[in-house]
Design an enzyme around this catalytic site. Structure first.
Site, PDB file in Angstrom:
ATOM      1  N   GLU A 169       0.778  -1.106  -0.066  1.00  0.00           N
ATOM      2  CA  GLU A 169       0.005   0.083  -0.087  1.00  0.00           C
ATOM      3  C   GLU A 169       0.874   1.200  -0.011  1.00  0.00           C
ATOM      4  O   GLU A 169       0.705   2.439  -0.844  1.00  0.00           O
ATOM      5  CB  GLU A 169      -0.999   0.039   1.412  1.00  0.00           C
ATOM      6  CG  GLU A 169      -1.918  -1.083   1.013  1.00  0.00           C
ATOM      7  CD  GLU A 169      -2.555  -1.290   2.415  1.00  0.00           C
ATOM      8  OE1 GLU A 169      -2.166  -0.563   3.613  1.00  0.00           O
ATOM      9  OE2 GLU A 169      -3.673  -2.070   2.639  1.00  0.00           O
ATOM     10  N   LEU A 170       2.032   1.305   0.783  1.00  0.00           N
ATOM     11  CA  LEU A 170       2.779   2.467   0.734  1.00  0.00           C
ATOM     12  C   LEU A 170       3.556   2.472  -0.495  1.00  0.00           C
ATOM     13  O   LEU A 170       3.731   3.895  -1.000  1.00  0.00           O
ATOM     14  CB  LEU A 170       3.970   2.353   1.861  1.00  0.00           C
ATOM     15  CG  LEU A 170       4.944   3.297   1.998  1.00  0.00           C
ATOM     16  CD1 LEU A 170       3.964   4.774   2.363  1.00  0.00           C
ATOM     17  CD2 LEU A 170       5.770   3.202   3.358  1.00  0.00           C
TER      18      LEU A 170
END
Length: 565
Positions: free
Chosen positions: A464-465
């Site tokens: 996600e990051l």
């Protein structure tokens, strides 16, 4: 026993540079052999004098010396667990002493995870490898060096895999049928007992191989609105494909002239300078990027052509950036004119106003948004104001972080300030393709909120990051907000490409002090969120909200920066 430990230490020291875990946080399964160690190079400067090495574990806030027991054996540069138990979780350190001074060589946080009694692996203790069908690949068992009394067995989805006993599992040509969860089990004989150490890898074989690509500069020729005297940072990013081309070069030209190199010392920097080339990997794609810093934009700069050139494999791509004068968006013209008149007539008052605006910039911007009913979300095609990323794929030492992410944050931002959040466990029905869902949800969100703690390391959280970084750095579609939920002393566990963000914004959660709706925390968070008109009741307090007697009930299993304070 002595001869075996000497042999083990010899094998270990011969590969410490490769084997010793340098991560701040380490996960290991209960009941398995494990050891902590540090590279031999870290003690080279201690060799000329007599010294001792001691291992310590933090106990009730104090360092307690570790003495040899049947289960834990401290060595000169390693600490062995025969085996690791749940009670061994905690903070460890190794300290050098010459009799006069003590020096801490390294620190670790060891998390001993509970073994899954119904499976051969723990889903929170595996790594994921994504490969393409039609290619060759090898799965490698743990690099842990052990003595000669060992045997290796491979399992696929907990079933014995073709009687493989080697340290590597080779696939000449990958197919979709090779997808699965592979576990290698190492059995070690020690003092008449058998111990084990396991390593689990989730292999995902994708059906379509990456399409053939040529290098290209991300984005097209562009004009950037700016102002005279303002600092501008021009970013040029080149896409190299699915492997890093070592001969690739990326550089800036100003009217066909090379700019000076940035020195790293602000007071000695030229008016325009070029930073060092940076290489980065986002997913399975490779990029190079270089920044051009303009300390103060001049009238002359408005007439320059700033050209970015990408060269590799005897091919060249260019991108031209021009500057043009733009209007100040935050303050209307009549307000700026009135301020200038006041600055001339009443300089002392003007200085005081400027100081107040600097010190209370967050309150000023929020007040301005509220008065003007400013809305940045109209017509941008986004569905969510923010996608929330937090630790969820590993066992967390506390439920407070999950309660904050799944209940406190959405309750305050959605019910009190009118924002719409996307929380994967709450808003997405199970059964879909997780990677595709995450990528799509981040793409439909205006912000990516990352709730950081020292344990923020998992396959999905890091994905996600990295997806958010791709949107921020390459596509410039999403801005990232970092929430430091617990004090973090070392950010090295985050991707290096995070440092390329023009502004590194961190909001710090301070527990009870941050609970009221009118606290500094919520103001800073709203300041970083997109402007959106809403009716705000700032008299509320989290402790007065109806949360239920049992706290948050999440739907799924879970387990420097310039800070805004």
């Amino acid at each position: 026993m002595t001869m075996m430990l000497v042999f083990f230490m010899f094998v270990t020291e011969s590969a410490t540079e490769k084997l010793c875990p340098l991560r701040a946080s380490i996960d290991v399964l209960e009941g398995e052999y494990f050891f902590l160690c540090y590279p031999e190079s870290r003690q080279e400067h201690f060799q000329e004098e007599a010294y001792t090495i001691n291992w310590y574990k933090e106990n009730a806030g104090k360092q307690q010396l570790i003495k040899e027991t049947r289960g834990i054996v401290p060595q000169k540069n390693s600490l062995e667990f025969w085996p690791a138990e749940l009670s061994d979780s905690g903070n460890y350190s190794v300290i050098h002493s010459n009799g006069k001074q003590n020096f801490t060589i390294q620190k670790w946080t060891l998390n001993v995870l509970e073994r899954n009694k119904s499976s051969c692996f723990n889903k929170n203790h595996l790594t994921t490898e994504i490969k393409n069908a039609g290619t060759g690949h090898s799965l490698k068992c743990s690099d842990l060096s052990i003595n000669e009394n060992y045997s290796i067995t491979w399992y696929k989805d907990c079933k014995n895999y073709e009687n493989e006993t080697g340290r590597e599992l080779d696939f000449k040509t990958l197919t979709m049928q090779h997808s699965g969860i592979y576990t290698c089990k190492i059995l070690i004989s020690h003092e008449g007992k058998i111990y084990q150490s396991t390593n689990t890898i989730k292999l995902v074989v994708e059906e379509d191989a990456p399409e053939a690509v040529t290098l290209e500069i991300v984005g097209h020729n562009e004009e950037i609105e700016t102002e005279i005297g303002k600092e501008e940072i021009l970013n040029c990013t080149g896409f190299l494909g699915y492997y890093m081309q070592e001969d690739a070069s990326l550089y800036w030209l100003i009217n066909q002239t090379f700019p000076e190199k940035c020195s790293g010392i602000p007071e000695n920097e030229p008016s325009i300078c070029e930073e060092e080339l940076k290489k980065l990997q986002l997913g399975n794609k490779f990029y190079v990027t270089r920044l051009l810093r303009i300390k103060k934009v001049t009238e002359e700069d408005m007439h320059h052509n700033f050209t970015c050139m990408l060269q590799a494999d005897e091919r060249t791509q260019i991108k031209i950036v021009k500057l043009k004068k733009g209007n100040t968006r935050d303050l209307p013209v009549h307000i700026f004119t009135t301020g200038m008149v006041l600055a001339v007539l009443l300089p002392c008052v003007a200085v005081a106003v400027v100081l107040v605006c600097v010190m209370f910039r967050v309150e000023v911007v929020l007040f301005y948004r509220n008065i003007c009913r400013r809305d940045d979300t109209v017509g941008d095609g986004k569905e969510y104001d923010a996608f929330v990323s937090y630790l969820k794929d590993c066992i967390s030492p506390t439920e407070e972080e999950r309660e904050f992410a799944l209940k406190i944050l959405p309750m305050i931002l959605e019910e009190n300030f009118g924002y719409k959040l996307c929380i994967f466990e709450r808003d997405v029905s199970p059964g879909g393709a997780v990677v595709d869902d995450i990528h799509s949800l981040i793409d439909r969100s205006r912000r990516l909120i990352v709730i950081l703690s020292q344990n923020y390391v998992s396959n999905r959280a890091i994905y996600e990051l990295e997806s958010g970084l791709h949107k921020a750095l390459v596509e410039r579609k999403t801005k990232i907000i970092l929430i430091e939920y617990m004090p973090i002393s070392d950010y090295n566990f985050l991707p290096e490409s995070l440092s390329l963000l023009p502004s590194k914004r961190v909001v710090k959660w301070k527990k009870d002090k941050s609970l009221p709706l009118n606290s500094r925390f919520w103001k800073n968070l709203r300041y970083l969120m997109p402007a959106k008109p809403t009716k705000i009741n700032t008299k509320g307090h989290y402790s007065n909200l109806d949360l239920g007697s049992e706290g948050a009930q999440p739907q799924s299993e879970g387990c420097g920066f310039n800070a805004i304070v």
